[in-house]
Design an enzyme around this catalytic site. Structure first.
Site, short mmCIF file in Angstrom:
data_model
loop_
_atom_site.label_atom_id
_atom_site.label_comp_id
_atom_site.label_asym_id
_atom_site.label_seq_id
_atom_site.Cartn_x
_atom_site.Cartn_y
_atom_site.Cartn_z
N LYS A 1 1.05 -1.33 -0.40
CA LYS A 1 0.35 -0.21 0.46
C LYS A 1 0.82 1.19 0.18
O LYS A 1 0.62 2.10 -0.61
CB LYS A 1 -0.68 -0.22 1.37
N LYS B 1 -4.21 -10.07 -6.86
CA LYS B 1 -5.51 -10.80 -6.53
C LYS B 1 -7.54 -9.51 -6.87
O LYS B 1 -6.67 -8.70 -6.70
CB LYS B 1 -5.45 -11.18 -4.58
N LYS C 1 -10.89 -5.12 -4.22
CA LYS C 1 -13.00 -3.96 -3.87
C LYS C 1 -12.18 -2.83 -5.12
O LYS C 1 -13.31 -2.58 -5.71
CB LYS C 1 -13.43 -3.76 -2.96
P1 TYM Z 1 -10.12 -7.88 4.11
O1 TYM Z 1 -11.16 -7.32 4.63
O2 TYM Z 1 -9.22 -6.96 3.15
O3 TYM Z 1 -10.28 -9.06 3.52
C1 TYM Z 1 -11.45 -9.97 4.09
C2 TYM Z 1 -11.04 -11.38 4.19
O4 TYM Z 1 -10.99 -11.49 2.85
C3 TYM Z 1 -10.38 -11.98 2.47
N1 TYM Z 1 -9.70 -12.22 0.99
C4 TYM Z 1 -9.34 -13.21 0.26
N2 TYM Z 1 -9.38 -14.20 0.48
C5 TYM Z 1 -8.58 -14.91 -1.13
N3 TYM Z 1 -8.77 -13.87 -2.31
C6 TYM Z 1 -8.78 -12.33 -2.00
N4 TYM Z 1 -8.56 -12.24 -3.35
C7 TYM Z 1 -8.92 -11.76 -1.08
N5 TYM Z 1 -9.70 -10.54 -0.72
C8 TYM Z 1 -9.56 -10.66 0.42
C9 TYM Z 1 -9.14 -11.93 3.09
O5 TYM Z 1 -7.43 -12.52 3.76
C10 TYM Z 1 -9.68 -11.23 4.86
O6 TYM Z 1 -9.88 -12.81 5.99
N6 TYM Z 1 -6.96 -6.61 8.09
C11 TYM Z 1 -8.11 -7.61 8.00
C12 TYM Z 1 -9.37 -7.10 8.21
C13 TYM Z 1 -9.61 -7.40 10.16
C14 TYM Z 1 -9.36 -8.66 10.89
C15 TYM Z 1 -8.89 -8.46 11.83
C16 TYM Z 1 -9.61 -9.71 9.83
C17 TYM Z 1 -9.23 -6.54 10.69
N7 TYM Z 1 -8.94 -7.19 12.02
C18 TYM Z 1 -8.76 -9.16 12.60
C19 TYM Z 1 -9.41 -11.14 10.55
C20 TYM Z 1 -9.54 -11.11 12.60
C21 TYM Z 1 -8.53 -6.99 6.46
O7 TYM Z 1 -8.35 -6.42 5.06
O8 TYM Z 1 -9.91 -8.26 6.09
#
Ligand code: TYM
Length: 335
Positions: free
Chosen positions: A117, A198, A201
Site C-alpha cells: 500500500k 489478487k 474491491k
Molecule cells: P479484508 O477486508 O481485506 O478482507 C476480508 C477477508 O477476505 C479475505 N480476502 C481474500 N481471500 C481470498 N482471495 C482474495 N482475493 C481475498 N481478498 C480478501 C481476507 O484474507 C480476509 O480474510 N485486516 C483484515 C481485516 C481485519 C481482521 C482483523 C481479520 C481486521 N482485524 C482480525 C481477522 C481478524 C482485512 O483487511 O481484511
C-alpha cells in the site's frame, strides 16, 4: 489447517469498504457459517481499520451497516454468533496501544500489506503502519483460538501470535496464541483480468471482480470475459495463472479437490464449456446470498438490533481482558 476438537473461540472480520467480492467470500465468509456449530464465534466489522486510508464519512457509515447485511446474507445467523462494530467496543485501540509498546518498528515495516500500500504512494499515514497491531489487538482481546482468513492476512495473524507470546513471556500467561485458519483452495482468489494480482474491491476494472451481489447475467459475462491463454488444457499450472485461477475458483466454489477437477475437465477442449460450468456453479452459490441480502439490506432496525446485541455480548469480555492487561503492565486501578 482446519480447526478440530473442543469448542474454541473464532474471531474474524472484513473491512467495510464496499460490497464483498468472490475473494472475500471463498477465502473467508463461505466458511464462517460452518464454524457456528462447533465454536463461539465473533464476527466484527473493522471500521477503525478502514480509516487508515481516506474515506468519505457518510459513505463509511452507510457501508458499515451494509456490511452487517452482507455478513448475514453470507450465511451468518446472528442468533448463533456475535456480530459487532469495532468502534462500538472499548478495548481494541486501548489494547493496541499496549501491544505497540512491545512491537519492534522494523517488524511493521516488513509487513507485505504495508509495503504494497505504501508503495502505491500518496496516503501513507502512521495508522497504516500501526494497522497490524490493531489487528492483533482485535484477535487477542477475545482470546481467539482460531482466525479464519485468506492468505493475504497470514502475516498479520503471525504478528498477533508473536505479540501474544511476547506479552505472555514478559508479564506472565495472559493471551491465547491464535491459530490462522487458511484453506488450501480459495485462500487466494486472483483478479479475472490480471491473474497475477489478487481480486480486490478497489480494482478500477469492474470486470476483474465478481461481487456477492452480482446476478446471473453479470456473473456469466465476467467469467466469459475472464483472461485465460491460448492453450486449451484446464489445469492448475502456475505458469498459466488465468486458467489456474479459474480452476481454483471452481474447486473452492464446488468443494472439489484440484486433482479431481483436473481429471473431470481433462477431456474438455477449449475453455468455453468449462467457463459455462464455472459460471453456473457461481450463480448457484451466490444466488441465495443475493436473495438474502435483498431481503434485509433496507431493514435498518433489524441490522441495528444485531450490532446492539453483538456489542452487549462482547463488551464485558473486552473489559475483562483489558483490565487484566492493565493490571499486568502496572497501570494504577481506578477506585
Ligand atoms: P479484508 O477486508 O481485506 O478482507 C476480508 C477477508 O477476505 C479475505 N480476502 C481474500 N481471500 C481470498 N482471495 C482474495 N482475493 C481475498 N481478498 C480478501 C481476507 O484474507 C480476509 O480474510 N485486516 C483484515 C481485516 C481485519 C481482521 C482483523 C481479520 C481486521 N482485524 C482480525 C481477522 C481478524 C482485512 O483487511 O481484511
Amino acid at each position: 489447517m482446519e480447526e478440530s476438537g473442543s469448542r474454541g473461540v473464532i474471531l474474524t472480520g472484513m473491512q467495510p469498504t464496499g460490497t464483498l467480492h468472490l475473494g472475500n467470500f471463498l477465502g473467508a465468509a463461505n466458511r464462517w457459517n460452518r464454524m457456528l456449530e462447533r465454536h463461539t464465534c465473533y464476527f466484527f466489522i473493522p471500521n477503525q481499520h478502514a480509516i487508515t486510508v481516506p474515506q468519505v464519512p457518510a459513505a463509511l457509515r452507510a457501508a458499515t451497516l451494509d456490511c452487517v447485511a452482507q455478513y448475514i446474507a453470507c450465511g451468518l445467523d446472528p442468533r448463533r454468533c456475535s456480530i459487532f462494530i469495532q468502534s462500538h467496543i472499548v478495548g481494541h485501540t486501548e489494547l493496541a496501544w499496549v501491544l505497540g509498546s512491545l512491537t519492534p518498528i522494523g517488524q511493521l515495516y516488513r509487513m507485505h500489506q504495508f509495503k504494497d500500500k505504501s508503495a502505491k504512494g500518496e496516503h501513507i499515514y502512521s495508522g497504516l503502519l500501526y494497522y497490524p497491531i490493531l489487528m492483533a489487538a482485535d484477535i487477542l482481546l477475545y482470546n481467539a483460538d482460531y482466525v479464519p482468513t485468506g492468505e493475504d492476512q497470514r502475516q498479520h495473524v503471525e504478528l498477533a501470535r508473536d505479540l501474544a507470546e511476547k506479552f505472555n513471556a514478559t508479564y506472565s500467561e495472559t493471551f491465547t496464541v491464535p491459530v490462522p485458519l487458511i484453506e488450501a483452495v480459495g485462500a487466494r482468489i486472483m483478479s479475472l483480468k490480471f491473474p497475477e494480482r489478487k481480486m480486490s474491491k478497489s480494482d478500477p476494472d469492474g470486470n476483474a471482480t465478481i461481487y456477492i451481489t452480482d446476478g446471473p447475467e453479470v456473473i456469466w459475462k465476467k467469467i466469459a470475459a475472464a483472461v485465460t491463454d491460448s492453450g486449451d488444457r484446464i489445469c492448475a499450472d502456475p505458469e498459466r495463472p488465468g486458467i489456474a485461477n479459474l480452476l481454483n475458483i471452481y474447486c473452492s466454489a464446488t468443494n472439489t479437490a484440484v486433482g479431481v477437477a483436473e481429471e473431470k475437465f481433462a477431456t474438455y477442449r477449449g475453455y468455453a464449456p468449462f467457463k459455462r460450468e464455472l459460471a453456473d456453479a457461481l450463480i448457484a452459490l451466490l444466488g441465495p446470498v443475493r436473495e438474502r441480502y435483498a431481503a434485509i439490506k433496507n431493514d435498518k432496525k433489524y441490522l441495528q438490533s444485531v450490532i446492539h446485541n453483538g456489542a452487549e455480548t462482547v463488551q464485558p469480555i473486552a473489559h475483562k481482558t483489558l483490565a487484566k492487561v492493565y493490571r499486568k503492565v502496572g497501570f494504577l486501578e481506578k477506585k
